[in-house]
Write a protein that holds these residues in place. Structure first.
Motif, mmCIF file in Angstrom:
data_model
loop_
_atom_site.group_PDB
_atom_site.id
_atom_site.type_symbol
_atom_site.label_atom_id
_atom_site.label_comp_id
_atom_site.label_asym_id
_atom_site.label_seq_id
_atom_site.Cartn_x
_atom_site.Cartn_y
_atom_site.Cartn_z
ATOM 1 N N UNK A 119 33.509 82.218 0.054
ATOM 2 C CA UNK A 119 32.712 81.903 -1.142
ATOM 3 C C UNK A 119 31.240 81.916 -0.752
ATOM 4 N N UNK A 120 30.416 82.493 -1.610
ATOM 5 C CA UNK A 120 28.988 82.588 -1.317
ATOM 6 C C UNK A 120 28.203 82.340 -2.592
ATOM 7 N N UNK A 121 27.581 81.173 -2.683
ATOM 8 C CA UNK A 121 27.355 80.149 -1.674
ATOM 9 C C UNK A 121 28.615 79.322 -1.418
ATOM 10 N N UNK A 122 28.572 78.582 -0.311
ATOM 11 C CA UNK A 122 29.717 77.760 0.083
ATOM 12 C C UNK A 122 29.575 76.331 -0.432
ATOM 13 N N UNK A 123 30.708 75.671 -0.565
ATOM 14 C CA UNK A 123 30.776 74.266 -0.956
ATOM 15 C C UNK A 123 31.286 73.470 0.242
ATOM 16 N N UNK A 124 30.578 72.398 0.579
ATOM 17 C CA UNK A 124 30.985 71.505 1.669
ATOM 18 C C UNK A 124 31.449 70.193 1.061
ATOM 19 N N UNK A 125 32.568 69.685 1.553
ATOM 20 C CA UNK A 125 33.098 68.399 1.117
ATOM 21 C C UNK A 125 33.254 67.526 2.352
ATOM 22 N N UNK A 126 32.655 66.347 2.320
ATOM 23 C CA UNK A 126 32.728 65.416 3.451
ATOM 24 C C UNK A 126 33.440 64.156 2.967
ATOM 25 N N UNK A 127 34.475 63.760 3.722
ATOM 26 C CA UNK A 127 35.359 62.681 3.287
ATOM 27 C C UNK A 127 35.445 61.603 4.364
#
Length: 164
Positions: A119-127
């Motif tokens: 995916x561009x742009x990317x999605x970051x998920x921090x848990x």
């Protein structure tokens, strides 16, 4: 007194690394997350407008950083607008139509970071795994990540790639 330059450099790098790692820990409500380079892009603006008010019982907190959202006082964060992920030995999995790379953390097993792949742009998920369930977060955010443009890359296991 002579200065041991390699030792001095090691201490300086260690100090900077500690500050950066500390800044990536949970983000208290009302604080701004670092803005990703493509956070203001049209795909991220559309995605951010759809961030849910709640995920797994965690309420969304106010955050003025474009393309970002924080739930549960930093138990869960999402940032849209990162550069597309590149090939990595980190494990990946596919949920729905989205490939997620599971970033490995050294030293702190409390946090799990996932980044969309392909995916561009990317999605970051921090848990923060002590305060939020990774599976619930991913189920909630995968439907949004599916809306991000694909770049044709798929995350595959190292076992599925031919030797160099």
């Amino acid at each position: 007194m002579t200065i041991n330059r390699p030792l001095l450099l090691t201490l300086a790098v260690g100090s900077v690394t500690a500050v950066v790692l500390q800044s990536l820990q949970a983000v208290p409500a009302g604080q701004r997350l670092p803005e990703p380079p493509h956070a203001a892009s049209r795909p991220c603006a559309r995605l951010a407008a759809r961030f849910p008010d709640r995920i797994g019982g965690l309420r969304r907190e106010p955050d003025a950083t474009p393309g970002t959202a924080v739930w549960g006082g930093g138990a869960l964060t999402a940032r849209c607008g990162l550069d597309a992920a590149v090939a990595t030995p980190d494990p990946c999995s596919t949920i729905g139509e989205v490939d997620w790379v599971w970033r490995q953390h050294t030293g702190d097993a409390t946090y799990q970071t996932l980044v969309t792949y392909g995916r561009d742009p990317a999605l970051e998920v921090r848990i923060d795994k002590t305060r939020a369930a990774p599976d619930t977060a991913l189920i909630s955010l995968t439907s949004l990540a599916e809306r991000l443009p694909t770049n044709g890359h798929e995350c595959v296991s190292l076992f599925d790639t031919p030797p160099a």
